[in-house]
Design an enzyme around this catalytic site. Structure first.
Site, short mmCIF file in Angstrom:
data_model
loop_
_atom_site.label_atom_id
_atom_site.label_comp_id
_atom_site.label_asym_id
_atom_site.label_seq_id
_atom_site.Cartn_x
_atom_site.Cartn_y
_atom_site.Cartn_z
N THR A 113 0.83 -1.21 0.00
CA THR A 113 0.00 0.00 0.00
C THR A 113 0.86 1.26 0.00
O THR A 113 0.59 2.22 -0.72
CB THR A 113 -0.89 0.06 1.26
N HIS A 146 -8.57 -6.53 2.93
CA HIS A 146 -7.16 -6.87 3.17
C HIS A 146 -7.06 -8.35 3.52
O HIS A 146 -7.94 -8.89 4.17
CB HIS A 146 -6.61 -6.02 4.32
N ASP A 156 -4.47 -0.75 -5.09
CA ASP A 156 -3.09 -0.49 -4.65
C ASP A 156 -2.10 -1.55 -5.12
O ASP A 156 -0.97 -1.25 -5.49
CB ASP A 156 -3.01 -0.25 -3.14
C1 GP9 Z 1 -2.45 -0.60 6.49
C2 GP9 Z 1 -2.86 -0.81 5.10
C3 GP9 Z 1 -2.44 -2.16 4.60
O1 GP9 Z 1 -2.56 0.67 6.98
O2 GP9 Z 1 -2.48 0.23 4.31
O3 GP9 Z 1 -1.20 -2.19 4.07
P1 GP9 Z 1 -0.69 -3.39 3.14
O4 GP9 Z 1 -0.45 -4.57 4.01
O5 GP9 Z 1 -1.74 -3.67 2.11
O6 GP9 Z 1 0.54 -2.86 2.52
MN MN Z 2 -2.67 -2.66 0.55
#
Ligand code: GP9
Ligand code: MN
Length: 631
Positions: free
Chosen positions: A298, A413, A472
């Site tokens: 992300t 997620h 992302d």
């Molecule tokens: C956490 C979210 C997740 O704040 O942005 O991050 P990721 O694990 O997808 O890099």
């Molecule tokens: Mn992410």
């Protein structure tokens, strides 16, 4: 076997062989090494050996049995931790550990159930060599004997272990020329030089990058600026400034891949709201848009969106270079009268955001403390996306306008768990529960976006804003290829398919503009910064950015991934193979060659800028080099 009469170096031999075999079994069972031929198999087999001969061999210098045994057990424990650390990390990130990531322990505590679900009782296997060594030291009589060796013999031993290293490197070089000089891909490195040598190599690279910053003085900039200026794309007069002075809301859609758009599961749409947008008259939907993130996930995506540069090849740039000078989109908008912020209901230190946002000149970070989070309104990683949208719009209502705000969703997620009442469609059916659940959490996030649009309209902010959304990074890693192949109706997922699966959705919604359409240019996250700034009527011709405005006629259908793979309108380069994009069949590598070079150049220049912290020498107001601005 008579345990009393074991040869005198038995403990050394046991230490080496058990760690060697364990490491090799780990390669085979816990990492997806993509071995294609017997030579690669051989390299994989021998690659731990040179390092183990050397590191355990140091015990030959110790005069007493006690010190020697202690040394070997300590080494064995450290090496087991290294191997296990990589295994646990790989399960989650599908990648190998690098030094900066190791220092991201604050993240690991937050990874919560993700990390938890990555550890099993059977993991004791990764310590079998250490356990066997301890037992051997305790129970074998030979362990009590000192093993003093003549200097000559010792020399021969070390010469042999170095010979082993050179044999390994030699074979690796024939398999992968320039392996160590072009190290964008950790998988290849570990496969060829082994996990232990790789870890040492990583330490070397880290120190080199620190040195690079210390020695950089701005003279490196002229090459970089020449390259960037010669690849710039002219503004499109029709779209330049169409969203002038509007608020900008950019949403990072967690783990959202493009294959879910306009697609179904069990006959039900996965993203009904986004699907409508793909045909909406106020929306540009890009269906050939790829993420370009590396280990920083992300945060890498955020970095690319802000700076139109790659993250680093090792670790997350949010950690490794949060002290750098940047010329972010936020800073640029701040200079143009915008109030800048990020809205994300997670701890501010996750991904080191609190530090990096200062470097990116983001005025305010509305982190988890700005949200009302309860057990009832959270699941999986935290605040659910629907209440997150509601509360975020409440914050937005109070922001000075025009504002630029970035939002980051969370419900979709890994491990994609959700409450039954939020499961708006049935799960997929395969023997892979991660994939099965994924569709449901994507569906939920889609509902949250619908809610956001509704809230924005109600608040009156909608009419005077533009809403930008991007996926992302991938959500379904290559560990789940079997279920993905089943879903996509393929026999297997080839490197070609994997590259195509890195497509993420990209939307630009400009209310009441009526100029929307579906766009097919091959593009990447790097292109977001110039595209958005130009829509706002802000020039970027003096900015050191690698992307180009997607509305410009000069934009090239060519996107490079962080690991060196690339996609053009006609070709896909992945797993060191050149594919014809239309047929998905292998084609002559010479067709890919010019793009391989361009990709390497792009990655190289981006790394130069970041590692040398070169933007501290650059004046983005004039496009000129600032002299002697060492700090
Ligand atoms: C956490 C979210 C997740 O704040 O942005 O991050 P990721 O694990 O997808 O890099
Ligand atoms: Mn992410």
């Amino acid at each position: 076997m008579n345990l009393k009469k074991l040869p005198k170096h038995s403990i050394l031999v046991i230490a080496i062989i058990t760690t060697w075999i364990k490491t090799y079994i780990t390669y085979q069972t816990s990492f997806d090494m993509k071995i294609e031929n017997a030579m690669q198999q051989l390299i994989l087999f021998i690659n731990p050996l040179a390092f183990l001969l050397f590191i355990y061999g140091i015990s030959l210098f110790f005069k007493t049995a006690k010190v020697r045994n202690r040394y070997m057990i300590t080494m064995s424990i450290i090496l087991s931790i290294v191997v296990y650390g990589n295994v646990a990390f790989y399960r989650f990130f599908n990648d190998f550990l690098t030094l900066p990531v190791l220092f991201q322990t604050s993240n690991f505590s937050d990874l919560g159930n993700s990390a938890g679900s990555s550890m099993y009782f059977g993991d004791i296997f990764y310590f079998t060599d250490t356990i066997l060594l301890i037992l051997a030291v305790k129970f074998l009589p030979v362990a009590k004997e000192a093993t003093i060796v003549k200097p000559n013999l010792r020399r021969t031993y070390f010469v042999l272990s170095f010979a082993m290293l050179f044999l390994n490197l030699g074979l690796a070089e024939t398999e992968r020329p320039q392996l160590l000089t072009r190290s964008f891909d950790r998988q290849l490195l570990v496969k060829n030089i082994g996990t232990f040598n790789y870890q040492l190599y990583d330490i070397f690279i880290q120190s080199k990058s620190h040195a690079q910053r210390a020695f950089a003085d701005g003279s490196e900039l002229s090459d970089v600026t020449n390259y960037i200026k010669s690849n710039q794309a002219e503004n499109n007069k029709k779209t330049f400034g169409v969203a002038k002075k509007r608020n900008v809301i950019i949403i990072s859609l967690e783990s959202t891949q493009n294959f879910v758009i306009n697609n179904k599961v069990n006959g039900q749409e996965i993203t009904p709201f986004l699907n409508k947008l793909t045909k909406d008259k106020d929306t540009f939907y890009f269906d050939n848009f790829y993420h370009q993130t590396g280990l920083g996930k992300t945060s890498d995506a955020e970095f690319i969106i802000e700076n139109s540069l790659f993250g680093t090849g090792r670790g997350a740039v949010f950690f490794t270079n949060s002290g750098n000078t940047f010329n972010s989109m936020a800073e640029k908008l701040d200079n143009n009268g915008y109030y800048t912020s990020v809205l994300h209901a997670n701890n501010k230190s996750f991904w080191n955001r609190d530090m990096m946002y200062q470097a990116l000149k983001i005025k305010h970070f509305y982190d988890v403390d700005s949200y009302h989070v309860t057990d009832a309104n959270s699941a999986n990683w935290g605040l659910k996306d629907i209440p997150y949208m509601d509360q975020s719009v409440n914050i937005m209502k109070k922001l000075p306008q025009p504002f630029y705000t970035r939002m980051i969703t969370l419900s979709n997620h890994f491990p994609f768990t959700s409450d039954p009442e939020d499961q708006l469609i049935k799960p997929y059916t395969s023997d892979d529960n991660t994939v099965n659940r994924y569709f449901q959490t994507v569906r939920y996030t889609d509902e949250a976006i619908k809610e956001l649009f509704k809230d924005l309209k109600k608040s009156g902010l909608y009419d005077n804003s533009i809403i930008v959304m991007y996926g992302d990074h991938y959500g379904i890693s290559e560990n789940h290829n079997k279920a993905m192949a089943q879903y996509l109706g393929k026999d297997s997922i080839t490197p070609f398919d994997s590259a195509q699966l890195q497509k993420v959705p990209f939307f630009i919604h400009i209310p009441h503009s009526g100029i929307g359409k579906q766009m097919h240019e091959v593009a990447g996250q790097m292109d977001v910064r110039p595209t958005i700034l130009h829509l706002l009527g802000i020039n970027t011709k003096d900015d050191l950015q690698l992307g180009t405005d997607l509305f410009s006629k000069d934009h090239k259908d060519f996107v490079t991934f962080r690991d060196g793979r690339f996609v053009t309108d006609k070709l896909v380069y992945a797993g060191e193979v050149c594919y014809d994009k239309k047929t998905g069949q292998k084609t002559d590598i010479s067709k890919c060659q010019p793009y391989i070079e361009q990709s390497n150049k792009k990655l190289d220049y981006s790394d130069k800028i970041i590692n040398g912290d070169l933007l501290r020498f650059y004046d983005d107001q004039t496009g000129k080099t600032k002299s002697n601005n060492k700090k």
